[in-house]
Motif scaffolding. Sequence first.
Motif, mmCIF file in Angstrom:
data_model
loop_
_atom_site.group_PDB
_atom_site.id
_atom_site.type_symbol
_atom_site.label_atom_id
_atom_site.label_comp_id
_atom_site.label_asym_id
_atom_site.label_seq_id
_atom_site.Cartn_x
_atom_site.Cartn_y
_atom_site.Cartn_z
ATOM 1 N N PHE A 42 0.835 -1.201 0.000
ATOM 2 C CA PHE A 42 0.000 0.000 0.000
ATOM 3 C C PHE A 42 0.871 1.254 0.000
ATOM 4 N N LEU A 43 1.908 1.246 0.809
ATOM 5 C CA LEU A 43 2.819 2.397 0.872
ATOM 6 C C LEU A 43 3.595 2.549 -0.438
ATOM 7 N N LYS A 44 3.995 1.444 -1.009
ATOM 8 C CA LYS A 44 4.760 1.501 -2.253
ATOM 9 C C LYS A 44 3.911 2.032 -3.404
ATOM 10 N N ALA A 45 2.642 1.655 -3.422
ATOM 11 C CA ALA A 45 1.738 2.173 -4.452
ATOM 12 C C ALA A 45 1.656 3.691 -4.375
ATOM 13 N N LEU B 202 -1.239 -3.111 -18.288
ATOM 14 C CA LEU B 202 -2.234 -2.611 -17.341
ATOM 15 C C LEU B 202 -3.533 -3.398 -17.458
ATOM 16 N N ASP B 203 -3.942 -3.687 -18.675
ATOM 17 C CA ASP B 203 -5.155 -4.492 -18.867
ATOM 18 C C ASP B 203 -4.987 -5.883 -18.248
ATOM 19 N N GLU B 204 -3.805 -6.456 -18.387
ATOM 20 C CA GLU B 204 -3.529 -7.781 -17.820
ATOM 21 C C GLU B 204 -3.612 -7.739 -16.295
ATOM 22 N N ILE B 205 -3.069 -6.686 -15.713
ATOM 23 C CA ILE B 205 -3.118 -6.537 -14.251
ATOM 24 C C ILE B 205 -4.567 -6.414 -13.784
ATOM 25 N N LYS B 206 -5.347 -5.581 -14.482
ATOM 26 C CA LYS B 206 -6.743 -5.400 -14.095
ATOM 27 C C LYS B 206 -7.538 -6.702 -14.206
ATOM 28 N N SER B 207 -7.158 -7.532 -15.162
ATOM 29 C CA SER B 207 -7.911 -8.768 -15.387
ATOM 30 C C SER B 207 -7.723 -9.781 -14.263
ATOM 31 N N VAL B 208 -6.629 -9.664 -13.510
ATOM 32 C CA VAL B 208 -6.403 -10.636 -12.436
ATOM 33 C C VAL B 208 -6.941 -10.147 -11.089
ATOM 34 N N LYS B 209 -7.427 -8.915 -11.043
ATOM 35 C CA LYS B 209 -7.945 -8.397 -9.775
ATOM 36 C C LYS B 209 -9.057 -9.272 -9.213
ATOM 37 N N GLU B 210 -9.952 -9.710 -10.076
ATOM 38 C CA GLU B 210 -11.092 -10.500 -9.610
ATOM 39 C C GLU B 210 -10.668 -11.891 -9.135
ATOM 40 N N LYS B 211 -9.437 -12.278 -9.433
ATOM 41 C CA LYS B 211 -8.946 -13.593 -9.030
ATOM 42 C C LYS B 211 -8.218 -13.557 -7.685
ATOM 43 N N CYS B 212 -8.040 -12.368 -7.142
ATOM 44 C CA CYS B 212 -7.339 -12.259 -5.861
ATOM 45 C C CYS B 212 -8.130 -12.963 -4.759
ATOM 46 N N GLU B 213 -7.450 -13.763 -3.959
ATOM 47 C CA GLU B 213 -8.111 -14.528 -2.912
ATOM 48 C C GLU B 213 -7.816 -14.013 -1.513
ATOM 49 N N THR B 214 -6.799 -13.165 -1.373
ATOM 50 C CA THR B 214 -6.431 -12.648 -0.052
ATOM 51 C C THR B 214 -6.200 -11.143 -0.148
ATOM 52 N N PRO B 215 -6.304 -10.438 0.969
ATOM 53 C CA PRO B 215 -6.001 -9.003 0.972
ATOM 54 C C PRO B 215 -4.569 -8.717 0.502
ATOM 55 N N GLU B 216 -3.632 -9.592 0.827
ATOM 56 C CA GLU B 216 -2.245 -9.388 0.399
ATOM 57 C C GLU B 216 -2.118 -9.460 -1.118
ATOM 58 N N GLU B 217 -2.813 -10.424 -1.718
ATOM 59 C CA GLU B 217 -2.792 -10.530 -3.176
ATOM 60 C C GLU B 217 -3.391 -9.287 -3.817
ATOM 61 N N GLU B 218 -4.479 -8.800 -3.255
ATOM 62 C CA GLU B 218 -5.120 -7.601 -3.790
ATOM 63 C C GLU B 218 -4.207 -6.382 -3.641
#
Length: 227
Positions: free
Chosen positions: A47-50, A149-165
Motif C-alpha cells: 500500500f505504501l509503495k503504491a 495494465l489491462d492484464e493486471i486489471k484482469s487478475v484483480k477478480e482472481k485475488c483470494e487474499t487481501p495481500e494478493e489484492e
Amino acid sequence: MIYQKIRDELTRYYFDELPGIVEENRKSVYKIMDEFADLHPNATSYFLKAKMYDVLAESVTPRFFEDLPFCFELGTLMPRCDGLYYRGGNHANGWLMERNKHLYEDNDPENYAEYRKYGFFAQCGIFADFMHMGIPMNKVFSVGLSGILDEIKSVKEKCETPEEEDFVNCAEAGIKALYKISLKISSAAKKQGRSDIGEMAKRVPFSPPKTFKEGLFVLGFMRRALG
C-alpha cells in the motif's frame, strides 16, 4: 567542437545542478511519504509503495540536452547511482527501504548475520533482490504498458487474499506512474524545444512503438524510469 559543447553541458548538469535537484527531490518525497505513513499506521508495504510510485512520478523534473537526441534525465538519481538508494547519494526511491530494512535483522538476527557475512545486503543477494530486474521488453514492445495494465486489471477478480489484492493494486499503481512520467516528459520536451520527443512520449511506451525511433525512445525511457 560539438564534443566539447556536449561535454560542457553534461558537466554543468551532472556536477553543478543535479546534486541539488536530487536532494530537494528526496526531501520532498520523504516528507510526503512520512506524512502519508503517519495517516495510515497499519498500511502494508504494498500500500505504501503504491503511494510512493505516484509521488515519485509527480516529482520528476525531465531535462533534455540540445545535441543528444535520445538523452534525457528525470532529476531523481545521481550519475553514479545504479539504482541502489544510497550509492552516489541518497535518492527518493529509498524511502520504503530505509523504513523497513531493520525488519530482517529484528525478526531473524542469526540468519541476517549469516547473510551479511558473505557480503550480501538487505536489498540484493540470495534471499531478496530488488536491484537486478529484467524488464519484460518483449511485452512492452508488443502490447505496451496499456496492455500490461489491462492484464493486471484482469487478475484483480482472481485475488483470494487481501495481500494478493494489495500486490495487484501496487503493480497497477506502478504502471500508472510510468504513464504519468511519460506525460511529464512529453510536456517538458515540448517546452524545451524537443517537440519530436514530446509527441512520442504521449504515445509510447503506453502503446507499443511502431517505428525504430519510437523503439529507441522506449528503451531509454524504461531504463531511465526504472532506475
